[in-house]
Scaffold this active site. Sequence first.
Site, PDB file in Angstrom:
ATOM      1  CE  LYS A   8      17.287 -13.705 -32.892  1.00  0.00           C
ATOM      2  NZ  LYS A   8      17.720 -12.695 -33.853  1.00  0.00           N
ATOM      3  CG  ASP A 174      18.330 -11.779 -29.294  1.00  0.00           C
ATOM      4  OD1 ASP A 174      17.637 -10.744 -29.220  1.00  0.00           O
ATOM      5  OD2 ASP A 174      19.056 -12.054 -30.261  1.00  0.00           O
TER       6      ASP A 174
HETATM    7  O1  C5P Z   1      22.586  -8.142 -25.570  1.00  0.00           O
HETATM    8  P1  C5P Z   1      23.591  -8.712 -26.489  1.00  0.00           P
HETATM    9  O2  C5P Z   1      24.785  -9.291 -25.770  1.00  0.00           O
HETATM   10  O3  C5P Z   1      23.023  -9.647 -27.502  1.00  0.00           O
HETATM   11  O4  C5P Z   1      24.147  -7.487 -27.335  1.00  0.00           O
HETATM   12  C1  C5P Z   1      25.339  -7.517 -28.077  1.00  0.00           C
HETATM   13  C2  C5P Z   1      25.699  -6.109 -28.498  1.00  0.00           C
HETATM   14  O5  C5P Z   1      24.763  -5.646 -29.484  1.00  0.00           O
HETATM   15  C3  C5P Z   1      25.618  -5.083 -27.389  1.00  0.00           C
HETATM   16  O6  C5P Z   1      26.849  -4.999 -26.706  1.00  0.00           O
HETATM   17  C4  C5P Z   1      25.327  -3.809 -28.148  1.00  0.00           C
HETATM   18  O7  C5P Z   1      26.501  -3.302 -28.738  1.00  0.00           O
HETATM   19  C5  C5P Z   1      24.438  -4.287 -29.279  1.00  0.00           C
HETATM   20  N1  C5P Z   1      23.011  -4.158 -28.971  1.00  0.00           N
HETATM   21  C6  C5P Z   1      22.434  -2.899 -28.994  1.00  0.00           C
HETATM   22  N2  C5P Z   1      21.107  -2.763 -28.727  1.00  0.00           N
HETATM   23  C7  C5P Z   1      20.331  -3.827 -28.435  1.00  0.00           C
HETATM   24  C8  C5P Z   1      20.894  -5.129 -28.418  1.00  0.00           C
HETATM   25  C9  C5P Z   1      22.243  -5.245 -28.681  1.00  0.00           C
HETATM   26  O8  C5P Z   1      23.112  -1.900 -29.271  1.00  0.00           O
HETATM   27  N3  C5P Z   1      19.034  -3.668 -28.181  1.00  0.00           N
END
Ligand code: C5P
Length: 341
Positions: A8, A174
Amino acid sequence: MRIPAPAKINLHLRVGPLGNDGFHPLLSWMVAVGLFDTLTLVRRPAARVQSVHNATGPAGSATPAPVATTIVAAGAAPIFALSSDHPTLETDHRNLVVRAATALADQASRVGEGSTGGGLTSVSALLHKRIPAGAGLGGGSSDAAATLIGLNRLWKLDWPAARLAGLAAQLGSDVPFFLGGSSSICTGRGEIVRPTPPPIPMGGPEPWAVLVLPKIEVSTPAVYRRFDEMKLGSEQVLRDEPDWLAWSKLSAAELMSRLVNDLEPPAFSLRPELGELRQALERQLGRVVRMSGSGSSLFTLCDSMDEARTLAGEAMGKLNVGTMAVPLAPKMGFETMTKLD
Ligand code: C5P
């Protein structure tokens, strides 16, 4: 079963201030692109899951042998094993495919659902990687969604996408996007997904993009940390929602001039060479170039395939960086699963 897992790009990404849950509220227009990993799932008798994945490929064989395997077991029985053709990709519980299979198996067992009544059919998975890691292209998240989609069918759970979405959101912000259509507005942490029309092309049957793939891996948590250190993020940008339908009808150049990625300043602060590359691309191509997600990939949109191929060639030739011309918003998820005989 073979499931293509698309990458994406975030066409538009607005980020609010850090919330109490450790995440940032988002407003993002996400669109799938025609660059795919492929997940192949094969049903096996339980005993064969172990032996197949212990086997190595024949010496000198054209297809590289899977390099590593992790086996997920339910009680004593192996039910899911992952291998990958990628030389350095971890295939243990750090891999979202294994986490997705484990979470789905746990939940299905808890509620007593599944193919055989007595338990879940054993499955061998092979992940063919093409989407680079640390690029902001959602490769791991897409692989996880493909795992949920495929195992939902192979294990005869037949859960609707809305039920899989709860599990998907726990795996990563995501992942729910990849269960839906190929163009969506994503809010919350990114897990609240609302379909929207993709950009409508002016010069051809499909919209296209040029992806620029620098050999730089960027850590998403590190970019968000720098975002906080720079005291960025406002609630207001989340409330000012554009007219997405009107935006989808703009030419590529007009749309590019409206797109924003609030993670560019922190990513370029961590990796100044990435910001410099973006500027050099804009000068060279004479168009706006944006970053996807938390980086490191960059993109620009095009009104036709020919234009995308020309610009991709020019950027690669002049700036010595990896590029790809890719269609935007290809079919994905449940629509693209194929059954292998
Ligand atoms: O959800 P995901 O595992 O992809 O997120 C990885 C990291 O990115 C989270 O631990 C957080 O630190 C950051 N993040 C965030 N806000 C979001 C998505 C991700 O701060 N909306």
